[in-house]
Scaffold this motif. Structure first.
Motif, PDB file in Angstrom:
ATOM      1  N   GLY A  19       0.833  -1.193   0.000  1.00  0.00           N
ATOM      2  CA  GLY A  19       0.000   0.000   0.000  1.00  0.00           C
ATOM      3  C   GLY A  19       0.870   1.246   0.000  1.00  0.00           C
ATOM      4  O   GLY A  19       1.797   1.363   0.789  1.00  0.00           O
ATOM      5  N   THR A  20       0.604   2.155  -0.923  1.00  0.00           N
ATOM      6  CA  THR A  20       1.324   3.427  -1.013  1.00  0.00           C
ATOM      7  C   THR A  20       0.311   4.539  -1.237  1.00  0.00           C
ATOM      8  O   THR A  20      -0.877   4.288  -1.387  1.00  0.00           O
ATOM      9  N   THR A  21       0.793   5.772  -1.289  1.00  0.00           N
ATOM     10  CA  THR A  21      -0.059   6.892  -1.677  1.00  0.00           C
ATOM     11  C   THR A  21       0.575   7.571  -2.883  1.00  0.00           C
ATOM     12  O   THR A  21       1.794   7.641  -3.005  1.00  0.00           O
ATOM     13  N   CYS A  22      -0.277   8.062  -3.773  1.00  0.00           N
ATOM     14  CA  CYS A  22       0.236   8.748  -4.957  1.00  0.00           C
ATOM     15  C   CYS A  22       0.442  10.231  -4.642  1.00  0.00           C
ATOM     16  O   CYS A  22       0.214  10.678  -3.523  1.00  0.00           O
ATOM     17  N   THR A  26      -3.760   9.918  -2.632  1.00  0.00           N
ATOM     18  CA  THR A  26      -4.769   8.882  -2.829  1.00  0.00           C
ATOM     19  C   THR A  26      -4.122   7.529  -2.569  1.00  0.00           C
ATOM     20  O   THR A  26      -3.058   7.239  -3.122  1.00  0.00           O
ATOM     21  N   PRO A  27      -4.714   6.693  -1.720  1.00  0.00           N
ATOM     22  CA  PRO A  27      -4.117   5.386  -1.455  1.00  0.00           C
ATOM     23  C   PRO A  27      -4.189   4.475  -2.677  1.00  0.00           C
ATOM     24  O   PRO A  27      -5.162   4.515  -3.437  1.00  0.00           O
ATOM     25  N   GLN A  28      -3.149   3.693  -2.853  1.00  0.00           N
ATOM     26  CA  GLN A  28      -3.092   2.718  -3.934  1.00  0.00           C
ATOM     27  C   GLN A  28      -2.488   1.437  -3.376  1.00  0.00           C
ATOM     28  O   GLN A  28      -1.637   1.482  -2.497  1.00  0.00           O
ATOM     29  N   SER A  29      -2.924   0.309  -3.893  1.00  0.00           N
ATOM     30  CA  SER A  29      -2.326  -0.960  -3.476  1.00  0.00           C
ATOM     31  C   SER A  29      -2.017  -1.784  -4.716  1.00  0.00           C
ATOM     32  O   SER A  29      -2.627  -1.613  -5.763  1.00  0.00           O
ATOM     33  N   ALA A  30      -1.033  -2.653  -4.564  1.00  0.00           N
ATOM     34  CA  ALA A  30      -0.623  -3.483  -5.692  1.00  0.00           C
ATOM     35  C   ALA A  30       0.027  -4.755  -5.183  1.00  0.00           C
ATOM     36  O   ALA A  30       0.649  -4.769  -4.124  1.00  0.00           O
ATOM     37  N   ARG A  51       3.140   1.963 -11.047  1.00  0.00           N
ATOM     38  CA  ARG A  51       2.572   3.027 -10.194  1.00  0.00           C
ATOM     39  C   ARG A  51       3.323   3.139  -8.881  1.00  0.00           C
ATOM     40  O   ARG A  51       3.530   4.220  -8.354  1.00  0.00           O
ATOM     41  N   LYS A  52       3.701   1.993  -8.342  1.00  0.00           N
ATOM     42  CA  LYS A  52       4.295   1.992  -7.005  1.00  0.00           C
ATOM     43  C   LYS A  52       5.694   2.603  -6.963  1.00  0.00           C
ATOM     44  O   LYS A  52       6.089   3.156  -5.950  1.00  0.00           O
ATOM     45  N   ASN A  55       5.581   6.331  -6.400  1.00  0.00           N
ATOM     46  CA  ASN A  55       4.985   6.523  -5.075  1.00  0.00           C
ATOM     47  C   ASN A  55       6.027   6.292  -3.981  1.00  0.00           C
ATOM     48  O   ASN A  55       6.111   7.058  -3.018  1.00  0.00           O
TER      49      ASN A  55
END
Length: 89
Positions: A19-22, A26-30, A51-52, A55
């Motif tokens: 889990g990271t934030t952009c 905005t939270p993002q997970s991968a 994406r990560k 981030n």
């Protein structure tokens, strides 16, 4: 759980959720490939075009979670750092 137990547990898993934030928080997970060394440093496998990657460069604070079947380990706050490819293993 000892450090040896923790290492053995992580070493048996090659995937985790990251889990990271952009840039706009905005939270993002991968799903991400993972490895661990004897010092219990978790290495995330990713490419610069993901994406990560940007981030993690912008904000190395991440929420990591290693999935195990239908159960998951307790999330932990951690910091990522970029590893120079020339660093010794």
């Amino acid at each position: 759980m000892t450090e040896a137990d923790l290492y053995a547990f992580i070493a048996t898993h090659s995937l985790g959720a990251l889990g990271t934030t952009c840039h706009v928080d905005t939270p993002q997970s991968a799903l991400v490939g993972i490895a661990v060394n004897q010092q219990l440093e978790i290495i995330f496998d990713t490419v610069k075009s993901s994406r990560k990657y940007p981030n993690l460069i912008a904000d190395p604070a991440v929420l990591s979670l290693s999935a195990v079947g239908e159960r998951a380990s307790k999330p932990s706050d951690t910091r990522a750092r970029r590893r120079n490819s020339l660093e010794a293993n």
